[in-house]
Design an enzyme around this catalytic site. Sequence first.
Site, PDB file in Angstrom:
ATOM      1  N   ASP A   1      -0.263   6.267  10.286  1.00 26.46           N
ATOM      2  CA  ASP A   1      -0.626   4.824   9.794  1.00 26.46           C
ATOM      3  C   ASP A   1      -1.024   3.904  10.917  1.00 26.46           C
ATOM      4  O   ASP A   1      -0.920   4.168  12.079  1.00 26.46           O
ATOM      5  CB  ASP A   1       0.433   4.168   8.952  1.00 26.46           C
ATOM      6  CG  ASP A   1       1.920   4.250   9.579  1.00 26.46           C
ATOM      7  OD1 ASP A   1       1.942   4.450  10.887  1.00 26.46           O
ATOM      8  OD2 ASP A   1       3.091   4.244   8.861  1.00 26.46           O
TER       9      ASP A   1
ATOM     10  N   ASN B   1      14.054   1.176   3.567  1.00 25.22           N
ATOM     11  CA  ASN B   1      13.629   1.317   2.075  1.00 25.22           C
ATOM     12  C   ASN B   1      13.279   2.572   1.688  1.00 25.22           C
ATOM     13  O   ASN B   1      12.817   2.901   0.546  1.00 25.22           O
ATOM     14  CB  ASN B   1      12.784   0.044   1.781  1.00 25.22           C
ATOM     15  CG  ASN B   1      11.191   0.396   2.515  1.00 25.22           C
ATOM     16  OD1 ASN B   1      11.122   1.319   3.102  1.00 25.22           O
ATOM     17  ND2 ASN B   1      10.270  -0.211   2.040  1.00 25.22           N
TER      18      ASN B   1
ATOM     19  N   HIS C   1      10.688   4.547   3.082  1.00 29.19           N
ATOM     20  CA  HIS C   1       9.426   4.654   3.054  1.00 29.19           C
ATOM     21  C   HIS C   1       9.071   5.851   4.295  1.00 29.19           C
ATOM     22  O   HIS C   1      10.045   6.011   5.226  1.00 29.19           O
ATOM     23  CB  HIS C   1       8.544   3.410   3.346  1.00 29.19           C
ATOM     24  CG  HIS C   1       8.516   2.910   4.947  1.00 29.19           C
ATOM     25  ND1 HIS C   1       8.350   1.676   4.871  1.00 29.19           N
ATOM     26  CD2 HIS C   1       9.061   3.500   5.857  1.00 29.19           C
ATOM     27  CE1 HIS C   1       8.275   1.393   6.356  1.00 29.19           C
ATOM     28  NE2 HIS C   1       8.891   2.578   6.918  1.00 29.19           N
TER      29      HIS C   1
ATOM     30  N   GLU D   1       5.507   2.897   0.821  1.00 27.13           N
ATOM     31  CA  GLU D   1       6.549   2.059   0.195  1.00 27.13           C
ATOM     32  C   GLU D   1       7.259   2.566  -1.176  1.00 27.13           C
ATOM     33  O   GLU D   1       6.369   3.198  -1.802  1.00 27.13           O
ATOM     34  CB  GLU D   1       6.164   0.610   0.150  1.00 27.13           C
ATOM     35  CG  GLU D   1       5.559  -0.052   1.459  1.00 27.13           C
ATOM     36  CD  GLU D   1       6.399  -0.199   2.417  1.00 27.13           C
ATOM     37  OE1 GLU D   1       7.523   0.629   2.710  1.00 27.13           O
ATOM     38  OE2 GLU D   1       6.312  -1.247   3.259  1.00 27.13           O
TER      39      GLU D   1
HETATM   40  P1  PGA Z   1      11.923   2.747  13.048  1.00 32.04           P
HETATM   41  O1  PGA Z   1      10.814   2.811  11.762  1.00 32.04           O
HETATM   42  O2  PGA Z   1      11.672   3.904  13.730  1.00 32.04           O
HETATM   43  O3  PGA Z   1      11.343   1.503  13.847  1.00 32.04           O
HETATM   44  O4  PGA Z   1      13.202   2.530  12.524  1.00 32.04           O
HETATM   45  C1  PGA Z   1      10.910   3.825  10.892  1.00 32.04           C
HETATM   46  C2  PGA Z   1      10.067   3.596   9.823  1.00 32.04           C
HETATM   47  O5  PGA Z   1       9.782   2.408   9.262  1.00 32.04           O
HETATM   48  O6  PGA Z   1       9.387   4.522   9.163  1.00 32.04           O
END
Ligand code: PGA
Length: 248
Positions: free
Chosen positions: A67, A136, A138, A143
């Site tokens: 992404d 959450n 994702h 999302e």
């Molecule tokens: P993080 O993010 O590795 O910074 O916890 C993971 C994500 O949002 O997929």
Amino acid sequence: MRVVIAKDYEDMSQRAARIVAGQIYLKPNSVLGLATGSTPISMYKDLIRVHKEVGLDFSEVITFNLDEYLGLPISDEQSYYYYMFQNFFNHVNIKKENIYIPNGIMDDVELECKNYDDKIQKKGGIDLQVLGIGTNGHIGFNEPDIKFEATTHKVKLDDETINANARFFSTIEEVPRFAISMGIKTIMHAKKIILLASGENKAEVIFRALFEGITPEVPASILQLHQDVTVIVEENAAQLLKPKLYHS
Ligand code: PGA
């Protein structure tokens, strides 16, 4: 689905790096799907170490990132392009022409998304996809309530994601509201997947993703249907998993 509990963040990162390194040894022109965020930072460090110490060769490796924020130029320190070069690509012998990251400042976002999926297909599909997970649920920036059939597309970031990612920006207002993300369908087409989770704040969501129903409300839950997923969970993130794993 294999679930491995790692004793700490470094152990999780080393185990993940070993799987990526093994993939490259077996298939030097592997197509890797890569993630950003805090979770894979040490995995990248380990891969750099293996490259420097024992010559793990990235010269034929092809990468596609999951992404990118919409609206951030590649020179912006918060862009995932910047992150990937800082934390990984600048330190291994990967060829720049083999690196693919969605372009967050294209005028025609739809075309950029379509081209991205086409390029993945032309390279033969993703051999190994590395994933983190948001609090959450994702994966990538897919999302909650995402359509499982989506390919690479423009997404509106969830408030929870904006709040979580605000830690990287000076103010929350600076966090982009939109991004381009590989879709769930794109991710599910990967031949192998590793999902990493670290920290107590991921404990509940990783439990829901692995052991509760498959639902768009927890996008990572779709991975229960993938044929080759290894989940590497650091001890603190695994606290709710243990009773399930040890009694099933
Ligand atoms: P993080 O993010 O590795 O910074 O916890 C993971 C994500 O949002 O997929």
